[in-house]
Write an enzyme that holds these catalytic residues in place. Sequence first.
Site, short mmCIF file in Angstrom:
data_model
loop_
_atom_site.label_atom_id
_atom_site.label_comp_id
_atom_site.label_asym_id
_atom_site.label_seq_id
_atom_site.Cartn_x
_atom_site.Cartn_y
_atom_site.Cartn_z
N SER A 111 6.49 -2.13 3.24
CA SER A 111 6.37 -1.76 5.09
C SER A 111 5.19 -2.49 5.33
O SER A 111 3.72 -3.05 4.82
CB SER A 111 5.90 -0.33 4.98
OG SER A 111 4.90 0.03 4.33
N ASN A 112 5.02 -3.81 6.06
CA ASN A 112 3.91 -3.72 7.17
C ASN A 112 3.39 -5.22 6.43
O ASN A 112 2.10 -5.61 6.58
CB ASN A 112 2.55 -3.02 7.19
CG ASN A 112 2.50 -1.67 7.70
OD1 ASN A 112 2.87 -2.77 9.02
ND2 ASN A 112 1.74 -0.84 7.62
N ARG A 113 4.67 -5.80 5.52
CA ARG A 113 4.75 -6.78 5.26
C ARG A 113 3.45 -7.30 4.04
O ARG A 113 2.97 -8.37 3.24
CB ARG A 113 4.14 -8.39 6.46
CG ARG A 113 4.80 -8.31 7.03
CD ARG A 113 6.47 -9.00 6.86
NE ARG A 113 7.02 -9.85 7.77
CZ ARG A 113 8.05 -8.96 8.13
NH1 ARG A 113 8.52 -8.06 7.91
NH2 ARG A 113 8.89 -9.12 9.15
N LEU A 114 2.97 -5.87 3.52
CA LEU A 114 2.31 -5.78 2.19
C LEU A 114 3.15 -5.22 1.10
O LEU A 114 2.77 -4.79 0.24
CB LEU A 114 1.37 -4.43 2.24
CG LEU A 114 0.25 -4.47 3.85
CD1 LEU A 114 -0.38 -3.50 3.97
CD2 LEU A 114 -1.06 -6.28 3.86
N HIS A 115 3.69 -6.92 1.27
CA HIS A 115 4.91 -6.94 -0.40
C HIS A 115 4.30 -7.00 -1.40
O HIS A 115 2.60 -6.73 -1.61
CB HIS A 115 5.28 -7.61 -0.46
CG HIS A 115 6.19 -8.10 1.19
ND1 HIS A 115 6.96 -7.17 2.07
CD2 HIS A 115 5.80 -9.30 1.86
CE1 HIS A 115 6.92 -8.06 2.01
NE2 HIS A 115 6.72 -8.73 2.73
#
Length: 217
Positions: free
Chosen positions: A194-198
């Site tokens: 989530s939140n592009r915090l891959h």
Amino acid sequence: MTLFEKLRCLLTFGQGVALPLPEIPTDSTPLPLFKQWFEDANKSGILLPEAVSVSTCGQNGQPSSRMVLLKNFDEQGFVFFTNYGSRKSQELNENSKVALLFHWNVLQRQIRIEGSVEKVSAQESADYFHSRDRGSQIGAWASKQSQKLTEDDQLKKRMAIFSEKYATGEVPHPEFWGGWRVKPTYIEFWQGRSNRLHDRVCFEKQNNEWVNFKLHP
Ligand SMILES: Cc1cc2nc3c(=O)[nH]c(=O)nc-3n(C[C@H](O)[C@H](O)[C@H](O)COP(=O)(O)O)c2cc1C
């Protein structure tokens, strides 16, 4: 895609966000994780989870990509089969460096592999060739893969010629058709979060040992 497969895709969608990557022991190799993710992709209902993009770059420096099917993998590398006269094979003959890319969208996962290729043994190619259905075996003889068609029904005519030639008995394995093994030097596992915090976990071969590290997304 059957309704059941579609439902399975829907149910697994978003699973990636819920599942962080496990902690990777520093001395581990990437193969067990690849195996786990490949199994997950197979179970997820994705059509052709073994489909993988192969990027090559010949002497002229122009990269080119296309999909193939992964047919085998182990500690030695990742194997796909093709025509040795094709554009991809010509480029691999000029420059053995190669990149593979898997993307399993419902799992929000990507695997990048870089390395170099070697041809698999003639025996390995022949064994796989003979495991294919007869139509595909004859099709391999008929297709001058990557060459220009000189007339619209050329392929149909060539298929008819080889169907007649090999109407009975075993279809011989063509020398111009076989496998390439990608021997990896870099493998990166990407897990969507989530939140592009891959999560990005990379394995790099250094002095014949795998070392791993994480990257910012
Ligand atoms: C899902 C998918 C799987 C494919 N699998 C293979 C394969 O295993 N081997 C192959 O030679 N071509 C395969 N193809 C066709 C290649 O993408 C490509 O068109 C062909 O190999 C010629 O590429 P080239 O001219 O760059 O050599 C596949 C295509 C798709 C869309």
